[in-house]
Design an enzyme around this catalytic site. Structure first.
Site, PDB file in Angstrom:
ATOM      1  CB  THR A 383       2.325   3.065 -27.136  1.00  0.00           C
ATOM      2  OG1 THR A 383       2.422   2.384 -25.877  1.00  0.00           O
ATOM      3  CG2 THR A 383       3.631   3.784 -27.421  1.00  0.00           C
ATOM      4  N   GLY A 384      -0.757   2.727 -27.718  1.00  0.00           N
ATOM      5  CA  GLY A 384      -2.065   2.115 -27.472  1.00  0.00           C
ATOM      6  C   GLY A 384      -3.077   3.177 -27.083  1.00  0.00           C
ATOM      7  CB  SER A 387      -9.262   1.475 -27.512  1.00  0.00           C
ATOM      8  OG  SER A 387      -8.221   0.508 -27.547  1.00  0.00           O
ATOM      9  N   GLY A 388      -9.194   1.979 -24.556  1.00  0.00           N
ATOM     10  CA  GLY A 388      -8.844   1.464 -23.240  1.00  0.00           C
ATOM     11  C   GLY A 388      -8.072   2.426 -22.373  1.00  0.00           C
ATOM     12  CB  ILE A 389      -5.198   1.832 -20.048  1.00  0.00           C
ATOM     13  CG1 ILE A 389      -5.858   0.678 -19.295  1.00  0.00           C
ATOM     14  CG2 ILE A 389      -4.358   2.665 -19.095  1.00  0.00           C
ATOM     15  CD1 ILE A 389      -4.874  -0.358 -18.773  1.00  0.00           C
ATOM     16  N   GLY A 390      -5.037   3.599 -22.641  1.00  0.00           N
ATOM     17  CA  GLY A 390      -4.316   4.636 -23.377  1.00  0.00           C
ATOM     18  C   GLY A 390      -5.195   5.807 -23.744  1.00  0.00           C
ATOM     19  CE1 TYR A 528       0.276  -8.463 -20.863  1.00  0.00           C
ATOM     20  CE2 TYR A 528      -0.337  -9.298 -18.704  1.00  0.00           C
ATOM     21  CZ  TYR A 528      -0.222  -8.249 -19.591  1.00  0.00           C
ATOM     22  OH  TYR A 528      -0.608  -6.989 -19.208  1.00  0.00           O
TER      23      TYR A 528
END
Length: 662
Positions: A383-384, A387-390, A528
């Protein structure tokens, strides 16, 4: 002068043969028909003179060690020293195999030595013949042995009895202590004795800094000697006159306690030392019947078994933690006087043993550590993933041959990422979904299961972060609702959706991308951190229920990563962060190794400090809270965004506490 050696290709035997080659005479070594290649390889590596080291085809499990009548006639009268080293030196071996090798093999060796009219039979026994004798066991003691229930102890005792009762031959018996690697090279051929604890020591090194004191055990005194001492001592004593009929303890006259031995290897492996040690013998006051009953309770057996499997420690080894026997070695000391042969201090060569184990025998070296070996043709949902880590993780697993499923809200960015990975040869599928919407989560689960049948690995990476102090959140209760909705409920909905098929197949892996903030209790991240902590807690509870069904949970307490999620806080542009690629490395580590948790040392230390000294930790957190004010974005002051420049003090503090959210 002629020699005959059984077990010459074994660990002690190969060094003994090397010593015998310094003397005159031919060395005949017993070699099984199927072990000829092994013999040749060892002879070449050890530099043996093949004109003087002659293999004799035979079998220790057969009468006369498998030698034919013609072979016996050819060697008769030519063997002055018959060394019998062939045996099973393994606590974990089966009772029947040990009986065949240790007892029957010794009888066949004695019969062969008698048939060859050997001058002296040299028997490599073991301190195991003493069993679990409580007190000092002398070299002239034998029948006094106690606690011989273990097959290894019992068969070594019975094998020596055969030699001591032998009337056809002169004999000498050598009882080595626990034999470890060469004191100069560290070389050893298998994991045994103290080596069983090396995996535990390595795990301590990975989890904690070397200066961190840890709790350990004290135990009894464990006698350890390097293989070169044993080979040198046997060679020297065997050639001294007028020692027939004697027994020699090849032991350390000043043995260390178990805790001291473990600490020597902790220092060698740069792991934290067990500075606080509990003497395991203090529990001796509890009746053995009660200890046995408690130990046999199913929950206790399961827990202990799980720990031993994780640390790769055989259950049989535990009985020697409280080893009660000390060994007198005055006969050996007298025989070695003036030879210069002595047991070196463990501290002087422990680092060599550790270095050799880490380079050649560490079980982790033989695990398939390639990502391809773990995910090829497996369904991995991230998931995600746009972009980024995903995205960085998706690229890695797609390159490794996984059926890669990426999920995100934004269709354009998601499909662009999918097309790029497919163009590179990956098997990639993309699904749009709003994971804060439970109905959309259910739709996504049904769609993936319909098209792919199951999920092997689920990476819950999509998340929402909010950096805002509680004082600025009084009228923003939706901050807490939004983070819980996506970070906790969305992830949980996917887990619960994919779990029925995982449990039915009895395999599956859930990886939850959490935060170092959960361990550090970072100020200004209450919304968070609380949502991530909820997911952490669920995973810990679920692991206990589902580990027996083949389901693994891995929580990654990710440090600060430079992704779009932290972009609104301009201060993070000037503090140390991981790149998405570095963060993906941690996810890949989780996929390959399947640990329960992946966290930085700073994160673990923060949690530990908070647990043992909460007031002191509160002071540190309060200082950080005052040092790092709310960002302009958190205050809703868009005009101040451009002027948000961190001070040198903030940068220095953030660098010292690298990766923590402030």
């Amino acid at each position: 002068m002629g020699y005959f050696v059984t077990g010459a290709t074994g660990f002690i035997g190969r060094y003994l043969v090397g010593n015998l080659l310094r003397r005159k005479g031919t060395i005949h070594v017993l070699v099984r028909e199927g072990s000829q290649k092994k013999f040749e390889a060892i002879a070449k590596r050890m530099g043996w003179d093949r004109k003087r080291v002659l293999p004799v085809a035979g079998d220790m499990t057969a009468a006369n060690c498998g030698l034919s009548a013609a072979q016996v006639r050819a060697l008769k009268g030519k063997v002055k020293h018959f060394f019998h080293l062939a045996a099973i030196y393994d606590l974990t071996a089966g009772a029947e195999a040990q009986r065949a090798a240790n007892i029957e093999g010794t009888q066949y060796a004695l019969d062969l030595a008698a048939a060859l009219e050997a001058g002296c039979f040299h028997h490599a026994s073991s301190i195991a013949v003493a069993g679990l004798y409580p007190g000092i066991f002398r070299e002239d003691m034998f029948d006094e042995a106690e606690g011989l229930d273990d097959p290894y102890l019992r068969t070594k005792h019975e094998a020596e009895r055969l030699v001591r009762n032998e009337t056809r031959l002169k004999w000498r018996v050598y009882r080595p202590a626990m034999v470890v690697g060469h004191s100069q090279t560290g070389e050893i051929d298998k994991i045994d004795g103290p080596y069983y604890f090396f995996t535990l020591i390595k795990k301590l090194r990975q989890m904690l800094p070397p200066w961190m004191p840890v709790l350990g055990i004290e135990g009894g005194r464990i006698n350890i000697v390097p293989v070169d001492f044993v080979a040198d001592a046997m060679d020297h004593i065997a050639h001294k006159p007028r020692l027939d009929g004697h027994t020699f303890h090849l032991t350390d006259p000043e043995p260390l306690r178990v805790g001291e031995v473990l600490n020597a290897f902790c220092r060698a492996g740069h792991a934290p030392e067990m500075t606080m040690r509990i003497d395991a013998r203090m529990f001796a006051f509890v009746p053995s019947a009660i200890r046995g009953a408690v130990g046999n309770l199913p929950p206790v057996k399961r827990f202990v078994g799980m720990l031993l499997r994780d640390f790769r420690i055989p259950k049989q080894v535990l009985k020697f933690v409280t080893y009660p026997t000390r060994f007198d070695s005055r006969e050996t000391e007298r025989a070695l006087k003036g030879s210069g042969i002595s047991v070196p201090p463990l501290e002087s060569y422990a680092w060599r043993l550790w270095d050799y184990w880490e380079r050649h025998l560490d079980p982790d070296l033989f695990i398939d550590r390639t990502l391809k070996g773990k995910v090829r043709n497996k369904v991995v949902v991230i998931t995600g993933g746009s972009s980024g880590i995903g995205l960085s993780t998706a690229k890695r697993v797609a390159e490794a041959g996984a059926v890669t499923v990426i999920v995100a809200r934004g269709e354009e960015e998601l499909f662009k990422a999918r097309d790029e990975m497919k163009a590179a040869g990956g098997k990639v599928f993309a699904y749009t979904a709003d994971l804060a919407d439970m109905a959309d989560c259910d739709r996504l689960v049904a769609k993936i299961l319909e098209e792919h049948g199951h999920v092997d690995v689920l990476v819950n990476n999509a998340g929402r972060s909010i950096r805002r102090s509680i004082e600025l959140s009084y009228d923003r209760f939706h901050d807490f609702e939004r983070t819980m909705q996506l970070n906790y409920f969305g992830s949980l909905r996917l887990i619960m959706g994919f779990m029925p098929v995982m449990t039915k197949r009895r395999k599956g892996h859930i990886i939850n991308i959490s935060s170092i903030g959960v361990l550090a209790s970072s100020p200004r991240f209450s919304a968070y951190v609380a949502s991530k902590a909820a997911l952490d807690a669920f995973s810990r509870c679920a692991q206990g229920e589902l580990s027996g069904k083949g389901i693994s949970f891995t929580t990654i307490n990710m440090p600060l990563v430079k992704t779009p999620m932290i972009a609104p806080t301009k201060m993070y542009d000037s503090v140390p962060t991981l790149t998405p690629e570095e963060a993906a490395d941690l996810v890949v580590k989780g996929i390959i190794e399947r640990p329960t948790r992946i966290a930085t040392r700073l994160g673990i230390f923060s949690a530990l400090l908070n647990a043992v000294a909460p007031k002191a930790y509160e002071v540190v957190m309060s200082t950080a809270f005052e040092l790092f004010p709310d960002s302009a974005a958190a205050r809703g002051d868009r005009a101040a965004l451009k002027d948000e420049t961190p001070s040198q003090e903030q940068i220095a503090f953030a660098a010292m506490m690298r990766g923590v959210h402030w």
